[in-house]
Write an enzyme that holds these catalytic residues in place. Sequence first.
Site, PDB file in Angstrom:
ATOM      1  N   SER A   2      -4.633  -0.435   4.365  1.00 39.37           N
ATOM      2  CA  SER A   2      -5.690   0.510   4.739  1.00 39.37           C
ATOM      3  C   SER A   2      -6.974  -0.285   4.957  1.00 39.37           C
ATOM      4  O   SER A   2      -6.935  -1.313   5.625  1.00 39.37           O
ATOM      5  CB  SER A   2      -5.840   1.566   3.637  1.00 39.37           C
ATOM      6  N   ASP A  59      -2.239   5.305  -2.074  1.00 41.43           N
ATOM      7  CA  ASP A  59      -1.107   5.468  -1.168  1.00 41.43           C
ATOM      8  C   ASP A  59      -0.203   4.232  -1.265  1.00 41.43           C
ATOM      9  O   ASP A  59      -0.692   3.098  -1.245  1.00 41.43           O
ATOM     10  CB  ASP A  59      -1.601   5.647   0.275  1.00 41.43           C
ATOM     11  N   HIS A  70      -3.512   3.097   7.719  1.00 39.03           N
ATOM     12  CA  HIS A  70      -4.286   4.338   7.819  1.00 39.03           C
ATOM     13  C   HIS A  70      -5.178   4.229   9.051  1.00 39.03           C
ATOM     14  O   HIS A  70      -6.209   3.554   9.027  1.00 39.03           O
ATOM     15  CB  HIS A  70      -5.140   4.532   6.561  1.00 39.03           C
TER      16      HIS A  70
END
Length: 711
Positions: free
Chosen positions: A20, A137, A46
């Site tokens: 991310s 995540d 992401h």
Amino acid sequence: MKKKLRQTVDSPFIIAIGASAGGMEAIHLLFDHTPEDGVAYVIIQHLSPDHKSFMAELLEKHSKLKISIAENEMFVEVNQVYLMPQGKNMTIKNRRLFLSDIKPLQRNTSIDIFFDSLAESHKGKSIGIILSGTGSDGTKGIAAIKRNGGFVIVQDPVSAKFDGMPSSAIDSGNVDVILRPDLIPEEIITHLKGDILKNRFSDQIDDKNEEVLLKILGLVEKRTPLDFSDYKRPTIIRRITLRMAKNKVATLEDYVDFLETNPAEIGILSKEFLISVTKFFRDTEAFEVIKDKVIPEIVDNKLQVDALKVWVVGCATGEEAYSLAILILERLTELKKNLEVKIFASDIDKTALLQASKGLYPKSIANDVCADRLNKFFVKQGDHYKIKDNIRKMLIFADHDIVKQPPYGRIDLISCRNLLIYINTILQRKILTSLHFCLNLGGYLVLGPSESLGDLRKSFDEVNKKWRIFRSNEVVRNFRDTTYSTPGLERQLVNQSQNPAPQKNTQKSNLGELTKRSLLEVSGYEAAIWVDTDFKILQAFGDFEKYLLPKIFNYNLIEMLPEELSIAASTTIRKSVKNKKEATILEVRFKRNDAIHSVNVLARPFLAEPGFGQTIILILFCDSKVKTVKGREIENFGMETHTSQHLEDLKGELAEAKQKLNEANEALEVSNDNISSYNEELISSNEEMQSVNEELQSVNEELQTVNNEYS
């Protein structure tokens, strides 16, 4: 140039990389060092759905592999990198990628989603990598990969621009390796080599290899209290070959030699064999069945004077045991019923047990425990949650080997999930028979989804087929499958016999001679006092009374000296011990009998002096000035300076004492748990002996009757 690795074409490794914020730099570093290695890479980032990503163009400058933007149902080829398109979630099945739209305003869990599907589809051929990013995540996804036999690598948080995702993954306990991005490709190659090695041994496990394997397991058993000889060979081979690849060892024979010359590796290998993968309310549906059917049945049939006993076999770090405790307490609270609850949580992994007994877990457990339960049963401590005392006191964590030690008796519920899958059929039956023996009539047994009762099926009624929950329909009166002992107590006795307590030191070492020797090196000192590191007086020589206060002798030098001299002696002794050399303080002034005295103090440490087994210190006092000797550390006394130093020393000692007290309390808690565990084992063994005794009595009566008939 790195040699290419050939993987099986039908089932290549799939490496999923989750990143991310700050992940771009880490990805570039990783692929700067990635060769063509016969595997496929999938990158899940992401990405903003509103802005075009230039990831493919940027990565081409850093990778020798072909870069592709994933398309729906695209087949995954080796030596290629697949990028998840923006605005999509992605899964994989049978080497095909499947895309779906991201739902608006939904929390981004694209890494978890892909990792979970990869684990389900590719099992042990999956590798998950977590790089820089915020949030958590990927934490659930790597747990799925570990459960299915995959491998997990996480970027070292120190090297990450954003350490949220790496730290969350590490806190979950499901990480195999923590590395900088540039070192990850080499670790992947090592893992792939280990898989090739494992496949070779799995396919060709002949008598010779079996003999060498037994040697390895024998070394483990000799150095640790653990016996893995009855574990299934694929599990053992997988773990051994991973360590062989890690240490660049090519054959089993070479690995035996490596273990013999590197004893520390034996400990590492034994920990590899211990598979401690768990989480709170693992397999939610199974816990719903336990909550709705099993626990109500047990609790509702208990009287207030009864005890409710649960046994969690192979509890690892304790999450499952605490989960059951929570469900039981919820039911008791609902019924306003007060029962004594004992939950025995046992394992042979002492490191995992120590973590379990502390009841301290990372904040990521919020993914598995609902907010209501977090508030009721946990206390927030920084980035962790700690189990509340009303739950902790229900549990007894014990170092218990179910194969070698007696089972606990009169148990209402046993959870033994995913332990039997690692051991052979003979040992499985032995364990199941043992568990059946200690269950009450109507007691429940919970196994893992892939485990079965074997030929004990008739002894149980099936409560839930999918989640392997059974109810005992008969009581076993005796159990002849094995003779048990209590290794915990045995080990203590063995240790005592091998390392008998030292006889009380008679101080054969002549302190008088040491004193004379020291006084020859320094002149002018009138008194000598020997102390240990706790300032306890061992012996005194010369005119020492003139320096002590006129009070009852109590053997603590610091308490026997005037304040100024006490501070000087204390700081000098500590300084000499810390620096492991002589220290002197001059002109320590103090008032006594209306007169001002000036005293010099010298401290000389004798580290672990023979005959004492500990550090002892010689303190010398005199009224006259001492000549400065080259190399000797000397300072003048200053009341303010040395008082400040004295206070700092005391603060340091207090902090150390608090730490030791905490460690002692933790050790005491573990010891109490083990004592409770041993007590239950002894009770169970006693009941078994009583049962056997009754049988012998019956046989004796029969023999006596027969004898009377023939008399």
